[in-house]
Design a protein around this motif. Structure first.
Motif, PDB file in Angstrom:
ATOM      1  N   MET A 157       0.443  -0.895   0.019  1.00  0.00           N
ATOM      2  CA  MET A 157      -0.210  -0.294   0.531  1.00  0.00           C
ATOM      3  C   MET A 157       1.638   1.430  -0.132  1.00  0.00           C
ATOM      4  SD  MET A 157      -3.057  -1.494   2.807  1.00  0.00           S
ATOM      5  CE  MET A 157      -1.831  -1.925   4.057  1.00  0.00           C
ATOM      6  N   PRO A 191      -7.898  -2.497   1.511  1.00  0.00           N
ATOM      7  CA  PRO A 191      -8.457  -1.509   0.971  1.00  0.00           C
ATOM      8  C   PRO A 191      -8.899  -1.526  -0.022  1.00  0.00           C
ATOM      9  CG  PRO A 191      -6.552  -1.049   1.446  1.00  0.00           C
ATOM     10  CD  PRO A 191      -6.452  -2.530   1.806  1.00  0.00           C
ATOM     11  N   GLU A 192      -9.483  -1.285  -0.611  1.00  0.00           N
ATOM     12  CA  GLU A 192     -10.478  -1.386  -2.300  1.00  0.00           C
ATOM     13  C   GLU A 192      -9.170  -0.502  -3.081  1.00  0.00           C
ATOM     14  OE1 GLU A 192     -11.675   1.723  -0.861  1.00  0.00           O
ATOM     15  OE2 GLU A 192     -11.508  -0.088  -0.524  1.00  0.00           O
ATOM     16  N   GLN A 193      -8.445   0.065  -2.873  1.00  0.00           N
ATOM     17  CA  GLN A 193      -8.150   1.352  -3.259  1.00  0.00           C
ATOM     18  C   GLN A 193      -6.632   1.557  -2.581  1.00  0.00           C
ATOM     19  OE1 GLN A 193      -7.946   3.549  -6.288  1.00  0.00           O
ATOM     20  NE2 GLN A 193      -5.891   3.839  -5.438  1.00  0.00           N
ATOM     21  N   PRO A 194      -5.254   0.692  -2.294  1.00  0.00           N
ATOM     22  CA  PRO A 194      -3.743   0.187  -1.750  1.00  0.00           C
ATOM     23  C   PRO A 194      -3.158   1.330  -1.770  1.00  0.00           C
ATOM     24  CG  PRO A 194      -3.972  -0.829  -4.023  1.00  0.00           C
ATOM     25  CD  PRO A 194      -5.524  -0.537  -3.911  1.00  0.00           C
ATOM     26  N   VAL A 195      -3.330   2.177  -3.356  1.00  0.00           N
ATOM     27  CA  VAL A 195      -2.888   3.445  -3.260  1.00  0.00           C
ATOM     28  C   VAL A 195      -3.158   4.673  -2.852  1.00  0.00           C
ATOM     29  CG1 VAL A 195      -1.134   4.626  -5.042  1.00  0.00           C
ATOM     30  CG2 VAL A 195      -1.242   2.239  -4.868  1.00  0.00           C
ATOM     31  N   LEU A 196      -2.671   5.545  -2.000  1.00  0.00           N
ATOM     32  CA  LEU A 196      -3.756   6.799  -1.365  1.00  0.00           C
ATOM     33  C   LEU A 196      -3.130   8.191  -1.304  1.00  0.00           C
ATOM     34  CD1 LEU A 196      -6.697   6.840  -1.534  1.00  0.00           C
ATOM     35  CD2 LEU A 196      -6.088   7.199   1.209  1.00  0.00           C
ATOM     36  N   ASP A 197      -3.580   9.074  -2.749  1.00  0.00           N
ATOM     37  CA  ASP A 197      -2.891  10.425  -2.868  1.00  0.00           C
ATOM     38  C   ASP A 197      -3.596  11.530  -1.906  1.00  0.00           C
ATOM     39  OD1 ASP A 197      -1.741  12.632  -3.608  1.00  0.00           O
ATOM     40  OD2 ASP A 197      -1.846  12.319  -5.806  1.00  0.00           O
TER      41      ASP A 197
END
Lengths: 366, 366
Positions: B163, B321-327
């Motif tokens: 992540m 998490p459905e979204q492993p990369v978070l900006d």
DNA sequence: AGGAACGTTGACAGCGCTACCAGCACCGAC
DNA sequence: GTCGGTGCTGGTAGCGCTGTCAACGTTCCT
């Protein structure tokens, strides 16, 4: 070959011992007390461990030995610059030792501290570092019953639980006020935020110094329970001015507040130090760089953390310090913001540079 | 009565089980997966544990279960304000969970990071938080082979190990420069210290923006490997002025440097923003309080740490998490120090107050 | 020469907990 | 009535390491 392995393929002490041609217990001793081994076996175990990339299993060690190699640290805040410096000192001292640091944040609550203490103690830490001297009675009892060395840091007081390292916030505040008196200041305000026990003792020092000089007035004191900030310094100073426009100095319980006061003065076009002198507390790095440079009370934060951890580790290893209570002192660093009215009405360019050199603190590293 | 006790008098799970009239394994299950017990036994075990004041032995648990409940955190600095905020977020998220934080300081060295990583991984942490995306190849391999969730924080980049949460320092710097262009600034200097990978990427963003505008000149860039400080900001700015007296703006790689530049301007009687505009990076609390108030690029540090730890714990518990990369993005907070030359040549008194309200950051708490 | 003292080594038995698997009672489906 | 499933419980066997104590060989003293 037919060597037994844990599922994860981890190397155990038994493997190391086998490769070194010794019994597991001898290999174990190598890691705890190498001097007990003959030179030959010591070398054999060492090279075997290196060859296999052995890393001890701390959980097994803790379970078997009934003690951990963890030093618990209880501090009230993670963001306060003061504690960053103390922490850095602690971590630096712990490196190279076999102890690891377990940190918990009490958020300035002695009830939270008590709760965390209970958890820590249940894991049998090798040692404990706690902040301040204002534990709950319950915490105090637990600490005294704990069978590990303990260091109280940040201040000095009577009845240490075990070891203690810090300085007198009361005396430091009195020294700051004495400095202002020496500069001819009389109507000195106090600005404080958070009002934790140490800030409270700074206030006590201020009050006693002012009373001794017959100058104390309650309306010179402006405090709040709100966490400190630069912005808050400006706001509290604004309050102070509204109550007592005639002040000629402000003693701030910390440097953030002092910076806020400085900015507020600039905003109001109040000349510093001509009209109002400013003194901060802690001597953070920026104080020497401000315009005008800001007087502050230097405290040895890094050294406090570093010495505390070092003393603790020594004590854990059975070498108790000859002097269990250590006063690291403080020093009033006089700069432009509190100089006498007569001298340099405009700060000289070179002044700042000189001041910068004067405060090459260890706490400004990293 | 004849009950077996560990020497230290500690209550074991077996005692709890005996009092509750169940087998030890059932009692054990109560603490790990209460739903698996019948309601009656659940209540019996619970009250027995409470009555005896049972506290689980984490070492035994770790040894038996072959995993720990420790989250390892690797950060490059303990004193940098930026990391204090991140850390606070991490610690806040870990409270209430059953995981504890194990912190280590890499001191901005990826070799040190590799060494610490090896130690951490050997203890089978439940999860890992590492700073940045510039690990050594060896570290990278270890991280990919690790059988625990991992979060990389502080910045966004390609090929996450697992992540990732952060923002683009490159884009943030470009946005800062674009803001200065919009204010009519052309000769924009860059001041940077420490020059860790993230500061380097801010420099890259600056360079690309300047080149696109055909304004880049090497002598506009002043950097040093020295750790940052307010004083250093003044010194670097002095260098910059010596090289290029005609600059009309300075982009500082962090807020400490920006404050140092502001003080140096005041010392030299350079009007801000009339002669020179200043933009910092991170938007620390004091930026809104300075005179003039200082423009900065706000970054979500507390949120970054908090979200990273929260995501990590979720992932450990099997809910990836459905979204492993978070900006988490950034925001240029425009203040007086970079306003257009035409407007308010002297900052209005009310301006600061308004600005203060605008920046009620979560990072200013505690 | 005998024996004590020392330095060094190894066997044994857990530390407190949990993984694994077996077993039991109970249920509905065939 | 048998079967398989489900829900809950317990027994066994370690996890990897270290504390304790006994035993060994060697040296040095009397």
């Amino acid at each position: 070959m037919g060597r037994k392995r844990t599922k994860s393929g981890k190397i155990r002490l038994a493997e190391v011992a086998e490769l070194a041609g010794v019994s597991p217990i001898t290999a174990s001793r190598f890691f705890r007390n190498p001097e007990a081994l003959s030179v030959a076996k010591r070398a054999r175990v060492e090279s075997a461990a290196k060859e296999l990339g052995y890393v001890p299993n701390l959980a097994a060690r803790a379970l078997a030995s009934q003690r951990t190699e963890v030093i618990g640290v209880l501090i009230p805040s993670l963001t306060n610059n003061v504690f960053s410096d103390v922490l850095r000192g602690i971590y630096d001292a712990s490196e190279g030792s076999r102890y690891s640091i377990q940190l918990s944040n009490t958020r300035y609550s002695i009830l939270q501290e008590e709760k965390l203490l209970r958890i820590f103690l249940a894991q049998k830490p090798a040692g404990l570092i706690v902040t301040g001297i204002d534990q709950t009675a319950e915490s105090r009892t637990m600490l005294e019953a704990a069978d590990c060395p303990i260091v109280q840091i940040m201040e000095i007081g009577p009845n240490p639980v075990d070891m203690m390292i810090g300085f007198s916030h009361y005396d430091a505040a009195r020294a700051a006020i004495a400095h202002l008196f020496a500069q001819g200041r009389r109507k000195i305000g106090f600005v404080g935020a958070r009002m934790d026990p140490r800030v409270q003792r700074r206030l006590d020092g201020y009050v006693s110094a002012m009373k001794e000089a017959g100058l104390f007035e309650q309306r010179l004191v402006v405090t709040t329970a709100t966490p400190t900030s630069v912005t808050l310094g400006g706001a509290l100073f604004t309050d102070l001015l509204a109550r007592e426009p005639g002040i000629d100095a402000v003693f701030c319980a910390n440097d953030d507040l002092a910076l806020g006061v400085l900015f507020e003065c600039r905003r109001r076009e109040i000349a510093v130090p001509e009209q109002i002198a400013i003194v901060g507390f802690n001597d953070l790095e920026f104080m020497a760089s401000a315009v005008p440079t800001l007087t502050s009370v230097r405290t040895n934060r890094y050294e406090m953390g570093n010495t505390a951890a070092t003393m603790l580790i020594e004590a854990i290893d059975g070498r108790r310090p000859e002097q269990p209570v250590l006063d690291l002192g403080f020093k009033v660093i006089e700069r432009q913001s509190s100089s006498s009215r007569r001298s340099d009405s405009r700060p000289a360019l070179s002044g700042a540079g000189t001041a910068n050199k004067m405060i090459a603190l260890p706490s400004s590293h990293d």
